[in-house]
Design a protein around this motif. Structure first.
Motif, PDB file in Angstrom:
ATOM      1  N   SER A 329      -5.352  -7.508 -10.430  1.00 31.19           N
ATOM      2  CA  SER A 329      -4.344  -8.086  -9.541  1.00 31.19           C
ATOM      3  C   SER A 329      -3.696  -7.030  -8.656  1.00 31.19           C
ATOM      4  O   SER A 329      -3.219  -7.341  -7.551  1.00 31.19           O
ATOM      5  N   LEU A 330      -3.689  -5.764  -9.088  1.00 27.29           N
ATOM      6  CA  LEU A 330      -3.048  -4.692  -8.322  1.00 27.29           C
ATOM      7  C   LEU A 330      -4.017  -3.941  -7.415  1.00 27.29           C
ATOM      8  O   LEU A 330      -3.578  -3.199  -6.526  1.00 27.29           O
ATOM      9  N   ASP A 331      -5.305  -4.109  -7.619  1.00 28.37           N
ATOM     10  CA  ASP A 331      -6.291  -3.279  -6.928  1.00 28.37           C
ATOM     11  C   ASP A 331      -6.164  -3.326  -5.411  1.00 28.37           C
ATOM     12  O   ASP A 331      -6.354  -2.313  -4.735  1.00 28.37           O
ATOM     13  N   ASP A 332      -5.875  -4.474  -4.843  1.00 25.30           N
ATOM     14  CA  ASP A 332      -5.824  -4.610  -3.393  1.00 25.30           C
ATOM     15  C   ASP A 332      -4.435  -4.385  -2.819  1.00 25.30           C
ATOM     16  O   ASP A 332      -4.211  -4.624  -1.628  1.00 25.30           O
ATOM     17  N   HIS A 333      -3.493  -3.916  -3.650  1.00 25.72           N
ATOM     18  CA  HIS A 333      -2.110  -3.800  -3.187  1.00 25.72           C
ATOM     19  C   HIS A 333      -1.517  -2.436  -3.515  1.00 25.72           C
ATOM     20  O   HIS A 333      -0.362  -2.342  -3.944  1.00 25.72           O
ATOM     21  N   GLY A 334      -2.296  -1.380  -3.280  1.00 25.52           N
ATOM     22  CA  GLY A 334      -1.831  -0.029  -3.556  1.00 25.52           C
ATOM     23  C   GLY A 334      -0.534   0.338  -2.871  1.00 25.52           C
ATOM     24  O   GLY A 334       0.374   0.894  -3.486  1.00 25.52           O
ATOM     25  N   PRO A 335      -0.367   0.062  -1.548  1.00 30.59           N
ATOM     26  CA  PRO A 335       0.874   0.451  -0.856  1.00 30.59           C
ATOM     27  C   PRO A 335       2.128  -0.235  -1.393  1.00 30.59           C
ATOM     28  O   PRO A 335       3.233   0.263  -1.185  1.00 30.59           O
ATOM     29  N   ILE A 336       1.988  -1.379  -2.048  1.00 29.85           N
ATOM     30  CA  ILE A 336       3.143  -2.083  -2.612  1.00 29.85           C
ATOM     31  C   ILE A 336       2.906  -2.344  -4.096  1.00 29.85           C
ATOM     32  O   ILE A 336       3.273  -3.398  -4.620  1.00 29.85           O
ATOM     33  N   ALA A 337       2.318  -1.350  -4.768  1.00 26.73           N
ATOM     34  CA  ALA A 337       1.953  -1.531  -6.173  1.00 26.73           C
ATOM     35  C   ALA A 337       3.176  -1.799  -7.043  1.00 26.73           C
ATOM     36  O   ALA A 337       3.125  -2.590  -7.986  1.00 26.73           O
ATOM     37  N   GLY A 338       4.303  -1.139  -6.738  1.00 28.02           N
ATOM     38  CA  GLY A 338       5.505  -1.356  -7.528  1.00 28.02           C
ATOM     39  C   GLY A 338       5.992  -2.786  -7.420  1.00 28.02           C
ATOM     40  O   GLY A 338       6.335  -3.425  -8.418  1.00 28.02           O
ATOM     41  N   THR A 339       6.022  -3.299  -6.197  1.00 26.80           N
ATOM     42  CA  THR A 339       6.447  -4.671  -5.977  1.00 26.80           C
ATOM     43  C   THR A 339       5.477  -5.643  -6.641  1.00 26.80           C
ATOM     44  O   THR A 339       5.889  -6.632  -7.271  1.00 26.80           O
ATOM     45  N   ALA A 340       4.175  -5.376  -6.501  1.00 22.13           N
ATOM     46  CA  ALA A 340       3.165  -6.249  -7.091  1.00 22.13           C
ATOM     47  C   ALA A 340       3.265  -6.262  -8.611  1.00 22.13           C
ATOM     48  O   ALA A 340       3.163  -7.321  -9.250  1.00 22.13           O
ATOM     49  N   ALA A 341       3.472  -5.088  -9.213  1.00 22.08           N
ATOM     50  CA  ALA A 341       3.608  -5.016 -10.666  1.00 22.08           C
ATOM     51  C   ALA A 341       4.858  -5.748 -11.138  1.00 22.08           C
ATOM     52  O   ALA A 341       4.851  -6.446 -12.161  1.00 22.08           O
TER      53      ALA A 341
END
Length: 399
Positions: A329-341
């Protein structure tokens, strides 16, 4: 595994244990606290509920904060707040004060739920991230296995307040480990400026991403089934099957052991077959085993040994589903990984809370409502995986 890998896994695992320890060590103290405060059981249960509400919702704030200010400052804030609230809990004069302080404790604990996931994403993706995530989960596994027994050992000679003192000391240790052993993984050039519009766009991006939402809810439904087990197993095992508290702890640890043992194979299987395939087949196994367990109990095969064996099997499949779906779920959202997590953690906690409420409405002290609730969660996860993974297979990273 090199030295740096092991060090990071241990530190992140110990940080992630803070929240679960505040729950698991605390459970044996509830009856004693009710007697100490002269409060009804319902009022003491509110102290647990207030913690969960803050623990789930506040992850939404720590994620964006860690993207804006780096991973460590919000982590420090959460740990310090948690330690101060834990001290306050130990000296709470009334049950109302304890309810309020447990809420504050949950606000602090939310930091160590979401930020370690973002730290992992900063360093790794794909199966490497899955391997680190499962190693962290192996460290976390000591909580459901040892924390209730540790809490019981402290409460007898030292009273329920000693639980919060022990949690405070563990938090101080975690703070020192984070300060001296954990590097800052989000460099200033990669941080997102503090703008409400940017935060809103990040949330909108995530909510509009069917791959992210699908994988988050697949993991959330898996965790929801485990939350249902947590909320009913003590009543079922001790009152229906007549187990002692020690026997219950051992049976509880056995099911937790199945989950965390299986999770250690997630990265290896992902490397060989692809992470998407691991999620797809593990969810299928979870649904089949949970449905079989429900069918057997409904048909009258009411055996404690059978129940434990089937729970062990279904929880083992969960050990593959949860960490792999988190990483994907986080793989495609590196720049906003904190928000995604953070959003992922909050949604999964909310899913689990809803499952607990719904299952409690039908729980009658027998195993059937428990296994039926788990089967429903598993079948919903299977249906969601068929939609999500088929639609997203072309864009999800497979390593």
């Amino acid at each position: 595994m090199n030295h740096e890998w092991i060090k990071m896994a241990l530190i992140l695992g110990l940080l992630s244990c803070v929240g679960p320890f505040a729950i698991d060590m605390y459970l044996p103290a509830l009856p004693v606290m009710a007697e100490s405060f002269g409060a009804p059981v319902e009022a003491v249960q509110y102290t647990l509920m207030s913690f969960f509400i803050a623990f789930g919702v506040c992850q939404l704030f720590y994620g964006p904060a860690s993207d804006m200010f780096g991973r460590k400052p919000p982590l420090y804030f959460g740990l310090i707040l948690f330690a101060l609230a834990s001290i306050g809990c130990a000296f709470a004069p009334t049950i109302e004060w304890l309810i309020a302080l447990r809420f504050v404790q949950g606000v602090g604990a939310a930091a160590v739920m979401s930020i370690p996931r973002a730290i992992i994403r900063d360093r790794y993706t794909g199966t490497k991230a899955t391997r680190l995530m499962t190693t962290v989960m192996l460290v976390i596994s000591i909580s459901p296995m040892l924390a209730p027994l540790a809490g019981s050992a402290l409460i007898g000679p030292f009273g329920w307040q000693s639980v919060f003192v022990a949690v405070t000391l563990a938090t101080i240790l975690s703070l020192l480990l984070a300060g001296f052993g954990l590097p800052e993984t989000l460099q200033p050039a990669d941080r997102v400026p503090f703008r409400f519009g940017a935060m809103w766009r990040a949330f909108r991006t995530l909510f509009c991403d069917p791959g992210y939402m699908g994988l988050t809810l697949i993991g959330g439904l898996g965790m929801a089934s485990f939350f249902v087990f947590l909320s009913t197993s003590s009543f079922l095992y001790t009152e229906y099957y007549g187990l002692t508290s020690t026997q219950f702890s051992l049976a509880f640890a056995l099911n937790a052991l199945g989950f965390f043992t299986a999770s250690q194979f997630a990265a290896t299987l992902g490397e060989r077959f692809g992470s998407v395939s691991v999620v797809r087949w593990a969810v299928t196994g979870f649904a089949v085993s949970a449905s079989a367990m429900c069918a057997l109990i409904a048909a009258g095969f009411d055996s404690f040994a059978l129940l434990v064996a089937m729970l062990l099997l279904s929880n083992s499949f969960l050990g593959l589903v949860v960490p792999t779906s988190m990483v994907l779920s986080l793989d495609d959202h590196g720049p906003i990984a904190g928000t995604a997590a953070a959003l992922g953690g909050a949604l999964q906690m909310l899913t689990g809370a809803v499952a607990i409420v719904l299952s409690s409405l039908v729980f009658d002290g027998t195993p059937l409502p428990l296994v039926a609730s788990i089967a429903i969660c598993a079948l919903l996860a299977l249906g969601l995986s068929l939609l999500t993974l088929r639609r997203s297979a072309a864009v999800l990273v497979q390593s």
